[in-house]
Design a protein around this motif. Structure first.
Motif, PDB file in Angstrom:
ATOM      1  N   LYS A  30     -31.731  70.475  10.583  1.00 23.37           N
ATOM      2  CA  LYS A  30     -32.776  71.497  10.493  1.00 23.37           C
ATOM      3  C   LYS A  30     -33.430  71.470   9.110  1.00 23.37           C
ATOM      4  O   LYS A  30     -34.659  71.506   8.996  1.00 23.37           O
ATOM      5  CB  LYS A  30     -32.162  72.879  10.784  1.00 23.37           C
ATOM      6  N   GLN A  31     -32.621  71.383   8.052  1.00 22.77           N
ATOM      7  CA  GLN A  31     -33.182  71.320   6.696  1.00 22.77           C
ATOM      8  C   GLN A  31     -34.047  70.083   6.514  1.00 22.77           C
ATOM      9  O   GLN A  31     -35.111  70.143   5.882  1.00 22.77           O
ATOM     10  CB  GLN A  31     -32.061  71.345   5.651  1.00 22.77           C
ATOM     11  N   MET A  32     -33.600  68.966   7.052  1.00 23.70           N
ATOM     12  CA  MET A  32     -34.376  67.729   6.934  1.00 23.70           C
ATOM     13  C   MET A  32     -35.677  67.835   7.731  1.00 23.70           C
ATOM     14  O   MET A  32     -36.720  67.364   7.284  1.00 23.70           O
ATOM     15  CB  MET A  32     -33.559  66.526   7.400  1.00 23.70           C
ATOM     16  N   SER A  33     -35.607  68.452   8.898  1.00 24.30           N
ATOM     17  CA  SER A  33     -36.833  68.603   9.698  1.00 24.30           C
ATOM     18  C   SER A  33     -37.848  69.456   8.950  1.00 24.30           C
ATOM     19  O   SER A  33     -39.045  69.162   8.960  1.00 24.30           O
ATOM     20  CB  SER A  33     -36.522  69.201  11.074  1.00 24.30           C
ATOM     21  N   GLU A  34     -37.369  70.507   8.288  1.00 25.14           N
ATOM     22  CA  GLU A  34     -38.268  71.351   7.504  1.00 25.14           C
ATOM     23  C   GLU A  34     -38.812  70.591   6.295  1.00 25.14           C
ATOM     24  O   GLU A  34     -39.979  70.742   5.939  1.00 25.14           O
ATOM     25  CB  GLU A  34     -37.545  72.623   7.067  1.00 25.14           C
ATOM     26  N   PHE A  35     -37.980  69.762   5.690  1.00 26.94           N
ATOM     27  CA  PHE A  35     -38.403  68.986   4.518  1.00 26.94           C
ATOM     28  C   PHE A  35     -39.561  68.050   4.855  1.00 26.94           C
ATOM     29  O   PHE A  35     -40.504  67.917   4.074  1.00 26.94           O
ATOM     30  CB  PHE A  35     -37.217  68.193   3.953  1.00 26.94           C
ATOM     31  N   ILE A  36     -39.490  67.384   6.014  1.00 27.54           N
ATOM     32  CA  ILE A  36     -40.576  66.467   6.376  1.00 27.54           C
ATOM     33  C   ILE A  36     -41.598  67.126   7.302  1.00 27.54           C
ATOM     34  O   ILE A  36     -42.497  66.467   7.807  1.00 27.54           O
ATOM     35  CB  ILE A  36     -40.058  65.127   6.963  1.00 27.54           C
ATOM     36  N   ASN A  37     -41.405  68.432   7.527  1.00 30.74           N
ATOM     37  CA  ASN A  37     -42.375  69.231   8.276  1.00 30.74           C
ATOM     38  C   ASN A  37     -42.562  68.768   9.721  1.00 30.74           C
ATOM     39  O   ASN A  37     -43.693  68.549  10.179  1.00 30.74           O
ATOM     40  CB  ASN A  37     -43.722  69.275   7.535  1.00 30.74           C
TER      41      ASN A  37
END
Length: 71
Positions: free
Chosen positions: A22-29
């Motif tokens: 989830k954090q990675m998905s938010e990081f790359i939008n």
């Protein structure tokens, strides 16, 4: 036909640094499901996503995204 590769190096790096998908998905939008599909090799990362991730982990794109047996 292009072959997609499961991103085992990325998944290992992500877990080592205690980042969730989830954090990675938010990081790359991108949507969480989209990120999971990319990490699992169902779809491919875009170049700008690979660049951002490589900078985040201070690794080259090759180190993270090329398969281990790539020549």
């Amino acid at each position: 036909m292009t072959e997609t590769v499961s991103q085992t190096k990325l998944a290992s790096l992500r877990r080592y640094h205690n980042f969730t998908q989830k954090q990675m998905s938010e990081f790359i939008n991108v949507d969480l499901r989209t990120y999971i599909n990319k990490e699992n090799g169902t779809s491919q990362f875009k170049l700008n996503e690979m660049f951002a991730i490589s900078q985040k982990f201070d690794k080259s794109i090759d180190d993270i995204f090329l398969p281990p047996d790539f020549m």
